[in-house]
Scaffold this active site. Sequence first.
Site, PDB file in Angstrom:
ATOM      1  N   ARG A 112      17.966 -36.599   7.231  1.00 19.79           N
ATOM      2  CA  ARG A 112      17.202 -37.738   7.715  1.00 19.79           C
ATOM      3  C   ARG A 112      15.757 -37.300   7.890  1.00 19.79           C
ATOM      4  NH1 ARG A 112      20.935 -39.945   6.136  1.00 19.79           N
ATOM      5  NH2 ARG A 112      22.240 -41.575   7.070  1.00 19.79           N
ATOM      6  N   GLU A 161      12.198 -46.754   4.457  1.00 19.06           N
ATOM      7  CA  GLU A 161      12.819 -46.915   3.143  1.00 19.06           C
ATOM      8  C   GLU A 161      13.023 -48.393   2.853  1.00 19.06           C
ATOM      9  OE1 GLU A 161      16.374 -44.589   2.907  1.00 19.06           O
ATOM     10  OE2 GLU A 161      15.356 -42.718   3.419  1.00 19.06           O
ATOM     11  N   HIS A 194      16.631 -41.699  -1.943  1.00 20.22           N
ATOM     12  CA  HIS A 194      17.828 -41.702  -1.092  1.00 20.22           C
ATOM     13  C   HIS A 194      19.089 -41.904  -1.939  1.00 20.22           C
ATOM     14  CE1 HIS A 194      19.180 -42.302   3.329  1.00 20.22           C
ATOM     15  NE2 HIS A 194      20.024 -41.542   2.636  1.00 20.22           N
TER      16      HIS A 194
END
Length: 318
Positions: free
Chosen positions: A231, A260, A284
């Site tokens: 993260r 994001e 991601h």
Amino acid sequence: MRIAILDDYQGVALDVADWSALDAEIEVFREQLGDADAVVATLRGFDVVVAMRERTPFPRAVLARLPGVRLLVTTGMRNASIDVAAANEFGITVCGTRGGTTTVELAWALILELVRGVAYDDAVVRAGGWQTSLPGDLEGATLGVVGLGRLGQRVAAIGRAFGMDVIAWSPNLTEERAASVGATAVTKAELFERADVVTIHLVLSDTTRGLISADDLRRMRRDAVLVNTSRAPIIDEGALLRAVAERWIAGLGLDVYEVEPLPAHHWLRQPDAPGGTRVLRSPHMGYVTRANYRTFYGDAVDDIAAFASGAPVRELTG
């Protein structure tokens, strides 16, 4: 029953699982819904919401405004963006799904590209060139694993297979547990000073937010590389910007970001400075694979069917 499937970026949710067993009206949303007001406005009238990981947050303030939602399914068995306790309080059942450890593969894809530069060399060859780079080595190098949990242990095992010396640190790591998976427990300072490759595998929490500071990044050698597939907030973003701008390290591989999707004018969207830190940016993708999506959405179908029959499975409680 009306079902909303959120954040299906690739538009594959209905293809990778069999939804036909559900007596339901299903609507798929490929783009993010927007702010809290937009989420509430869109999801009014739905009975079930299927959330993809942490792409759309469901804090108490949002859940309180969705009285019609009775079931919230999240892919995976942990979702920090859902206030599970609040959901339970409002009578919303929250269920999860299984998932693989494909983030390990993505972490190593980033490490291998930063160290060996295959994509870089491919671009050189396609442009008419030949050997222009001098890659590094993994055999004999030191792998520093920050967080030796389920994923960190698998990353460490692959490092050993490459002939790397594996060292590890996390706030509660003991020498015995590190040794049991072939790693050596060290202090945080020693890990950042010694490692040729630092890879982060911690869960984001109040104690790990900002855990990796400018002092830690300053300790890294200028020829070392850093990879984060966990993260983004685990690393202080201001320190990360300085590490890249001032070339404290040779390479940076990221799969996670503070916001994001990454905003269009974010500093991480900018081209790398010539002779500066090489930055690899993955959108991601750690959990995004065909097999994982089949499991995610297949389990989501099972969760919904079980809930409809009055016997929820994989239920999460706050």
